[in-house]
Every structure is written in structure tokens, then in C-alpha cells.
Design an enzyme around this catalytic site. Structure first.
Site: not given
Ligand code: NAD
Length: 392
Positions: A49, A238
Site C-alpha cells: 500500500a 516480460y
Molecule cells: P511498487 O514497487 O511501487 O510497490 C510495491 C509495494 O509492495 C510497496 O508498497 C512495497 O512496500 C510492497 N512490498 C514489497 N515487498 C513486500 C513485502 N515483502 N511485504 C509487504 N509489502 C511489500 O510496485 P508497482 O509497480 O506499484 O507494482 C504493484 C503491482 O502492479 C505489481 O503486481 C506489478 O506487477 C503491477 N503492475 C505494475 C505496472 C508498472 O508499470 N509499474 C504495470 C502493470 C501492473
């Protein structure tokens, strides 16, 4: 302490407390300006979050839906004695929590390893103390390079590699602003299964089982997770690579979780989101070059979105629009529809073969990519005085 950015590859090891707070405030303002989402969630658990898509989900839940929120994340607090700033997600959460509570909303935080049983139990306790004592939306948005199996204690690490043959492709050396060619090696069978174990659907299922057993899932509740497909060009790295295998597993898990949620007259689904600069995505080979071109094309067409715009649209147009979710032929919700538009993809791949180090700034929005990256850590934000002493 005066906080300046210190970057190391695709990481920035410092974060600015006021810059991060300003980022969160801007997202809250966006949601408040768009207006409330009616008939929506009232009590939400967001796992992952503190940054990126998960933070945006928590902000839309609280400020668009007026929901209580429990946020789970893994972040580092600041250490004044050693002059180490907290991680960006820590400052983001501090600001989110202050603003949500100012509005009279319940907001509780669990900082720890989401993969562990202990953190799941702490989140359940926090949900039980919330006004309704249950959750009607569970967002799973964890992006992590490693996972400790809660049952065996074994540690699994994810890798960003191809499956089958190695792949040589154009990429971006973001440190040196150079267009380079890189070869992404093929993963071993163990690396593939470890990546699936880390980033696949198993932990999402464990969360739903734990919440169900504790009796904290409300009737009609929904749960969702995020995934990415992207263009064919990045498939070898990817979608058809190790991370894609993990995402396929996540998408399959959604079907099993959906069956469990039906016992509560609820549902589970995966939303395919747009490529955006986040801490997780900046580390993926080839993707930063694609994203820099995509930003240029989508900004020129006036259809660029960030995490908060994407998630507000997901909640207001799909999840809570009073109709059924609009699934594609594979049962996925698509909010990457602007990215996947034919004219957008055509424009991106007109640029792709022509882009070089020399014309990088002209043909791509590398400047936008870099500034978005620095913004993730609270730097380069208008109105923030970076020469000022701040509490870390
Ligand atoms: P991000 O790195 O911004 O956020 C990751 C979150 O996970 C953070 O809140 C972090 O504290 C938490 N986290 C990591 N390890 C943890 C653990 N062991 N315990 C508790 N919390 C933990 O990543 P994001 O890009 O927002 O990715 C989130 C989702 O969205 C992923 O599934 C990603 O594949 C998906 N996504 C991302 C994109 C993109 O382009 N960024 C596109 C489509 C989908």
C-alpha cells in the site's frame, strides 16, 4: 538534515519527506477533484500500500470512496543518528495516514513482510478493530524480489530473464542516458519456478484463506490484483519471460480465489494496468526505453495517465459503476486500453527502430521518465525547498 537525491542504478537511496508528502497530497487532490465514487467500498485492505499502484488504490479507497483502510507494506524508517532517510513508502504512508485521519477515516498500517503469517494476523487484528470489523475490498499489489515461504522458511528470489532462448534487444542505460543493446539470458527451470513462487498467486491465495478463516470478509466483497501485458516487442522479456510466468500464475490464482469469494457472493479478478514508472518497473530490462517512448506518444495524444488516474478509472468505470465488470476474452479487466490502442502502438513502434543515444531526448520522453523516477522519491517537486533542513 538537508536531503539530496543519491541514485544507484535504478534505485534512489534517499527520499525527501516533504516531497513524498507533496506527491501524496497531489494524488488526494486529484481524487477529491474527480468527486466521490458512489456505491463503492467502505472498508479496504491494501497489501503493498505504500507506493505505486497500491498507494493509488489506498488513496482512491479513502478519498474517493470514504473507506476505512488497512495498509500493509515493507518500508524502512528514517535514522537520524546515521543520517539515513526513511524509504519513500514510509513518508508516503505518514502523509496518507495523517490526511485520512484528519478526515475522520480509520487508517491503520502494518509494516512488515506480507508473505509471513504474523503480518497476516496483524492485518486481521487491525481489520477487526475497524468500524465494520470486516473488509469489502482486498487489493493485492505487492512487487517483491524475494519471498520467504511461511511454512518452510525457504527463501525464493525472482529473476527478470527470458524463458527458452536468450534475447538481444534495444534498451536504455538510464544512468548514462544511452541507448544500448542488451542480451537478457534465459532462466533455468529453478529460476522460473522461484520467480513464480515469489511473484505468482500463491501468497494472494494465502491472504484470502487467512481472512476467510478469521471471518473478516464482508458479503459481496471483491479482491483484485494487478498485472501487465504490454506490446509484443517486450513479450520475450516480460509477458513470455519469467515475470510473465509468475503473472500467468497470478491470473490462474484469480480463478480459484473467485470461486472462494463466491461463497461470500463476492468476486476476484486481475486488472491489466498501463506501463508506468514505479520502483518495481524501473528495474525491468528494455521496459524503461519502451516507457519513455510510450510517455511521449500518450502525452502528445493527451491520453497519458499515472497510477492515480488509472486506479480512479478502474474503481469508477469498472469496479463500482453499477454494471458488471468488462472482461476481455481471457477474463481480465483492461485499464491498459489507451496504451494498447492501435494508433498508440503504431506511433511507438515507428519510433522504436529509429531511436539512438543522439536523438533520445527528441524522439522519447526520457526527460519525463527521469523526472517521474525522481518524483517517486520526493525529488523535483515544485514548491518544495530542497535547501531546507527537514526532519527525517
Ligand atoms: P511498487 O514497487 O511501487 O510497490 C510495491 C509495494 O509492495 C510497496 O508498497 C512495497 O512496500 C510492497 N512490498 C514489497 N515487498 C513486500 C513485502 N515483502 N511485504 C509487504 N509489502 C511489500 O510496485 P508497482 O509497480 O506499484 O507494482 C504493484 C503491482 O502492479 C505489481 O503486481 C506489478 O506487477 C503491477 N503492475 C505494475 C505496472 C508498472 O508499470 N509499474 C504495470 C502493470 C501492473
Amino acid at each position: 538534515m538537508v536531503v539530496q537525491p543519491k541514485t544507484k542504478g535504478f534505485l534512489c537511496i534517499t527520499s525527501h519527506p516533504k516531497g513524498c508528502a507533496a506527491n501524496v497530497d497531489a494524488q488526494i487532490k486529484y481524487v477529491e477533484n474527480k468527486g466521490p465514487i458512489s456505491g463503492s467500498c467502505k472498508s479496504v485492505l491494501v497489501i503493498g500500500a505504500s507506493t505505486g499502484y497500491g498507494l493509488a488504490s489506498r488513496i482512491v479507497s479513502a478519498f474517493g470512496c470514504g473507506a476505512s483502510t488497512v495498509g500493509v507494506f515493507f518500508e524502512r524508517p528514517g535514522d537520524s543518528a546515521r543520517e539515513r532517510t526513511a524509504s519513500a513508502g514510509w513518508y508516503n504512508t505518514l502523509e496518507f495516514t495523517a490526511k485520512a485521519r484528519e478526515k475522520g477515516l480509520y487508517a491503520e498500517n502494518i509494516n512488515g513482510d506480507a508473505f509471513s503469517d504474523a503480518v497476516k494476523q496483524s492485518a486481521i487484528e487491525a481489520i477487526k478493530k475497524s468500524p465494520s470489523g470486516k473488509v469489502d475490498l482486498i487489493v493485492y499489489s505487492v512487487a517483491s524480489p524475494r519471498r520467504t515461504d511461511p511454512k518452510t522458511g525457504e527463501v525464493y528470489k525472482s529473476v527478470l530473464k527470458t524463458v527458452g532462448e536468450p534475447r538481444t534487444e534495444k534498451s536504455l542505460d538510464t544512468d548514462n542516458a544511452k541507448v544500448v543493446e542488451i542480451t537478457v539470458p534465459a532462466a533455468t527451470e529453478k529460476e522460473i519456478s522461484d520467480t513464480v513462487k515469489t511473484m505468482g498467486g500463491e501468497d494472494w491465495e494465502l491472504w484470502i484463506d487467512a481472512l476467510d478463516k478469521a471471518g473478516v470478509i464482508a458479503e459481496g466483497a471483491a479482491t483484485l490484483s494487478y498485472s501487465y501485458i504490454g506490446p509484443k516487442l517486450t513479450y520475450p522479456i516480460y509477458r513470455s519471460g519469467t515475470i510473465g510466468k509468475a503473472k500467468e500464475d497470478l491470473e490462474r490464482a484469480a480463478e480459484r480465489i473467485d470461486a472462494k469469494m463466491k461463497m461470500h457472493r463476492g468476486k476476484a479478478f486481475v486488472s491489466i494496468n498501463k506501463a508506468l514508472v514505479t520502483q518495481a518497473s524501473a528495474a525491468i530490462p528494455v521496459v524503461p526505453l519502451y516507457t519513455s517512448i510510450l510517455y511521449k506518444v500518450m502525452k502528445e495524444k493527451g491520453i497519458h495517465e499515472g497510477c492515480i488516474e488509472q486506479i480512479y478509472r478502474l474503481f469508477s468505470d469498472q469496479l463500482y459503476n453499477g454494471n458488471c465488470l468488462d472482461f476481455d476474452e481471457n477474463g481480465l479487466v483492461r485499464i491498459d486500453n489507451f496504451e494498447q490502442r492501435e494508433d498508440v502502438q503504431k506511433a511507438v513502434f515507428d519510433i522504436w527502430p529509429r531511436v539512438t543515444t543522439e536523438n533520445l531526448n527528441e524522439l522519447t520522453d526520457f526527460a519525463g521518465f527521469k523526472s517521474e523516477f525522481m518524483k517517486l522519491f520526493g525529488f523535483g517537486i515544485e514548491g518544495v525547498d530542497y535547501s531546507e533542513d527537514v526532519q527525517i
